[in-house]
Scaffold this active site. Structure first.
Site, PDB file in Angstrom:
ATOM      1  N   ASP A 217       0.852  -1.186   0.000  1.00 59.04           N
ATOM      2  CA  ASP A 217       0.000   0.000   0.000  1.00 59.04           C
ATOM      3  C   ASP A 217       0.889   1.238   0.000  1.00 59.04           C
ATOM      4  O   ASP A 217       1.980   1.240   0.597  1.00 59.04           O
ATOM      5  CB  ASP A 217      -0.916   0.009   1.214  1.00 59.04           C
ATOM      6  CG  ASP A 217      -1.986  -1.076   1.137  1.00 59.04           C
ATOM      7  OD1 ASP A 217      -2.201  -1.606   0.035  1.00 59.04           O
ATOM      8  OD2 ASP A 217      -2.591  -1.376   2.174  1.00 59.04           O
ATOM      9  N   ASP A 219       0.575   4.057   1.466  1.00 60.28           N
ATOM     10  CA  ASP A 219       0.622   4.868   2.684  1.00 60.28           C
ATOM     11  C   ASP A 219       1.382   4.210   3.825  1.00 60.28           C
ATOM     12  O   ASP A 219       1.326   4.680   4.959  1.00 60.28           O
ATOM     13  CB  ASP A 219      -0.801   5.205   3.145  1.00 60.28           C
ATOM     14  CG  ASP A 219      -1.658   3.967   3.353  1.00 60.28           C
ATOM     15  OD1 ASP A 219      -1.146   2.844   3.153  1.00 60.28           O
ATOM     16  OD2 ASP A 219      -2.847   4.119   3.698  1.00 60.28           O
ATOM     17  N   TRP A 279     -13.453  -1.848  -0.057  1.00 55.83           N
ATOM     18  CA  TRP A 279     -12.447  -2.053   0.984  1.00 55.83           C
ATOM     19  C   TRP A 279     -12.694  -3.351   1.747  1.00 55.83           C
ATOM     20  O   TRP A 279     -13.809  -3.670   2.127  1.00 55.83           O
ATOM     21  CB  TRP A 279     -12.480  -0.870   1.957  1.00 55.83           C
ATOM     22  CG  TRP A 279     -11.485  -1.016   3.066  1.00 55.83           C
ATOM     23  CD1 TRP A 279     -10.183  -0.635   3.077  1.00 55.83           C
ATOM     24  CD2 TRP A 279     -11.735  -1.608   4.344  1.00 55.83           C
ATOM     25  NE1 TRP A 279      -9.603  -0.953   4.278  1.00 55.83           N
ATOM     26  CE2 TRP A 279     -10.532  -1.552   5.068  1.00 55.83           C
ATOM     27  CE3 TRP A 279     -12.872  -2.188   4.933  1.00 55.83           C
ATOM     28  CZ2 TRP A 279     -10.422  -2.045   6.368  1.00 55.83           C
ATOM     29  CZ3 TRP A 279     -12.771  -2.690   6.220  1.00 55.83           C
ATOM     30  CH2 TRP A 279     -11.561  -2.610   6.927  1.00 55.83           C
ATOM     31  N   GLU A 282      -9.911  -8.914   0.818  1.00 59.80           N
ATOM     32  CA  GLU A 282      -9.028  -9.579  -0.140  1.00 59.80           C
ATOM     33  C   GLU A 282      -7.769 -10.138   0.523  1.00 59.80           C
ATOM     34  O   GLU A 282      -7.266 -11.201   0.139  1.00 59.80           O
ATOM     35  CB  GLU A 282      -8.657  -8.642  -1.290  1.00 59.80           C
ATOM     36  CG  GLU A 282      -7.550  -7.639  -1.028  1.00 59.80           C
ATOM     37  CD  GLU A 282      -7.964  -6.484  -0.136  1.00 59.80           C
ATOM     38  OE1 GLU A 282      -7.080  -5.785   0.377  1.00 59.80           O
ATOM     39  OE2 GLU A 282      -9.184  -6.287   0.039  1.00 59.80           O
ATOM     40  N   ASP A 283      -7.233  -9.450   1.542  1.00 52.13           N
ATOM     41  CA  ASP A 283      -6.029  -9.953   2.204  1.00 52.13           C
ATOM     42  C   ASP A 283      -6.318 -11.226   2.998  1.00 52.13           C
ATOM     43  O   ASP A 283      -5.469 -12.117   3.093  1.00 52.13           O
ATOM     44  CB  ASP A 283      -5.406  -8.877   3.093  1.00 52.13           C
ATOM     45  CG  ASP A 283      -6.426  -8.200   3.986  1.00 52.13           C
ATOM     46  OD1 ASP A 283      -7.626  -8.461   3.825  1.00 52.13           O
ATOM     47  OD2 ASP A 283      -6.016  -7.409   4.852  1.00 52.13           O
ATOM     48  N   MET A 309       1.903   4.680   9.150  1.00 52.05           N
ATOM     49  CA  MET A 309       0.905   4.929   8.116  1.00 52.05           C
ATOM     50  C   MET A 309       0.675   6.429   7.969  1.00 52.05           C
ATOM     51  O   MET A 309       0.573   7.130   8.978  1.00 52.05           O
ATOM     52  CB  MET A 309      -0.417   4.229   8.456  1.00 52.05           C
ATOM     53  CG  MET A 309      -1.553   4.555   7.500  1.00 52.05           C
ATOM     54  SD  MET A 309      -3.095   3.698   7.886  1.00 52.05           S
ATOM     55  CE  MET A 309      -2.728   2.078   7.220  1.00 52.05           C
ATOM     56  N   HIS A 312      -4.970   9.570   6.554  1.00 52.88           N
ATOM     57  CA  HIS A 312      -5.779  10.075   5.438  1.00 52.88           C
ATOM     58  C   HIS A 312      -7.225   9.677   5.667  1.00 52.88           C
ATOM     59  O   HIS A 312      -7.544   8.771   6.442  1.00 52.88           O
ATOM     60  CB  HIS A 312      -5.289   9.493   4.116  1.00 52.88           C
ATOM     61  CG  HIS A 312      -5.337   7.983   4.067  1.00 52.88           C
ATOM     62  ND1 HIS A 312      -6.444   7.282   3.632  1.00 52.88           N
ATOM     63  CD2 HIS A 312      -4.417   7.050   4.425  1.00 52.88           C
ATOM     64  CE1 HIS A 312      -6.198   5.995   3.703  1.00 52.88           C
ATOM     65  NE2 HIS A 312      -4.978   5.809   4.181  1.00 52.88           N
ATOM     66  N   ARG A 314     -10.857   8.091   4.324  1.00 54.88           N
ATOM     67  CA  ARG A 314     -11.183   6.964   3.457  1.00 54.88           C
ATOM     68  C   ARG A 314     -11.461   7.468   2.039  1.00 54.88           C
ATOM     69  O   ARG A 314     -12.131   8.473   1.840  1.00 54.88           O
ATOM     70  CB  ARG A 314     -12.388   6.199   3.987  1.00 54.88           C
ATOM     71  CG  ARG A 314     -12.717   4.970   3.122  1.00 54.88           C
ATOM     72  CD  ARG A 314     -13.832   4.152   3.729  1.00 54.88           C
ATOM     73  NE  ARG A 314     -13.464   3.635   5.034  1.00 54.88           N
ATOM     74  CZ  ARG A 314     -12.681   2.578   5.236  1.00 54.88           C
ATOM     75  NH1 ARG A 314     -12.167   1.956   4.198  1.00 54.88           N
ATOM     76  NH2 ARG A 314     -12.410   2.158   6.447  1.00 54.88           N
TER      77      ARG A 314
END
Length: 373
Positions: A217, A219, A279, A282-283, A309, A312, A314
């Protein structure tokens, strides 16, 4: 009498305040001492290593070139007017494999996002990185060739910080790598895993020698360069402890943030699922695929696998996927038909920037949900 008691009380208060200030100072020094000590130790070792390698005939511009040695002034040493024989040629010293543990690592890093960052600064700080965000160590043979894939949309601000920190870390780790930004075209629902499948395919088209793939990712920044970005005998989960989770795993099967699989491991699980729109989920599906194929997730030590991180809000069109829990339970039935073998997308553009390669793709949109009742 009252004034005397008041004076004694004020004196005690002042002493208590001074003691608290001193205690606060000592705690701050303890917290930061370890970081700065490692930095100082790195530079001292670096200077000592350079001093031991110095040689009166060294050539700093070509550290791997072989320099002939001559005796005292004699006929053996060529004079300026002597032309070398056509049979004589300068031979390059063969490069040795890079060390398993690179010698120039710093350890814990100070990561902050308050200083302004520009792509010009990133480029200026990394002159050895080639067009397209590619690099290979000049002084040793890397053990793997790594493609780093980042799913992306509207995160230019985060990307600058990621490149600012990761390029120097990867160079110190003696990694041969290329950085690929997989940019989702349009404003339809985001699909992280499908973008990573696209990145795998496009990176191999760009260079078929990639044998390791790291999925990150944009971030997340590692806080320790001893967290080596390479592939292992088992699939690797790098982001063991994020600051947003209190630097610990949120649950045992967590595989999000930053992960790595070799080419063979990725193909064995049929890549990542394509049907997780929005969101989440998937992981966990990827973790299930790894387990169902007889592999185990490996992780670095919790003290090394720490990440910061970039805060931010969403993203729009990346709302939580309400179907994720049902899909996770059906991984065994879906992983053979949903993955790299069923991937479909349209390549929009490939742009090679100084610090990365941008791949813009159209990946479609989620299927319409059936109305309840």
């Amino acid at each position: 009498m009252t004034r005397l008691l008041l004076g004694v009380t004020l004196e005690r208060i002042c002493k208590a305040v001074l003691l608290l200030c001193l205690l606060h100072f000592v705690i701050i020094m303890i917290l930061y001492f370890d970081v700065y000590a490692q930095h100082l130790d790195f530079f001292s070792r670096f200077n000592a290593r350079n001093a031991s390698r110095s040689h009166p005939f060294s050539n700093s511009s070509r550290p791997n070139s072989t320099v002939p040695s001559y005796g005292p002034a004699s006929a053996e040493a060529p004079s300026p007017s002597t032309k070398p024989s056509t049979n004589q040629s300068t031979t390059e010293k063969p490069l040795q494999p890079c060390q398993e543990t690179p010698p120039g690592l710093v350890g814990r890093l100070l990561i902050e996002f308050s200083s302004p960052m520009s792509m010009e600064r990133v480029q200026r700080e990394n002159p050895d990185v080639r067009q397209g965000g590619k690099y290979s160590p000049p002084d040793c043979l890397p053990r793997q060739k790594v493609a780093i894939l980042i799913p992306f949309r509207h995160r230019e601000h985060h990307l600058k910080y990621w490149l600012h920190y990761l390029h120097p870390i990867l160079r110190r780790q003696k990694v041969a790598y290329g950085i690929y930004i997989i940019n989702q075209f349009g404003e339809d629902t985001f699909n992280r895993a499908k973008l990573l499948n696209v990145g795998f395919m496009e990176a191999l088209k760009d260079d078929e020698e990639y044998d390791c793939f790291i999925f990150s990712d944009v971030d997340l920044i590692p806080m320790d360069d001893r967290n080596l970005y390479r592939c292992y005998e088992q699939p690797r989960h790098f982001a063991v402890g994020m600051d947003k989770f209190g630097f610990r795993l949120p649950y045992a099967g967590y595989f999000g943030g930053v992960s790595g699989l070799s080419k063979s491991q990725f193909l064995k699980i049929n890549g990542f699922p394509n049907e997780y729109w929005g969101w989440g989920g998937e992981d966990d599906d990827i973790f299930n695929r790894i387990s169902l194929n007889g592999m185990k997730v490996s992780r670095p030590d919790i003290r090394i696998g720490r990440y910061r991180m970039i805060k931010h809000e969403r993203d729009k069109h990346n709302e939580p996927n309400p179907q994720r829990f049902t899909k996770i339970q059906n991984t065994k039935m879906t992983m053979k038909r949903d993955g790299i073998s069923s991937l479909q997308y349209r390549l929009v553009e490939i742009s090679r920037q100084p610090m990365y390669t941008n791949i813009t793709v159209e990946i479609g949109r989620p299927p319409p949900r059936l109305a309840r009742g």
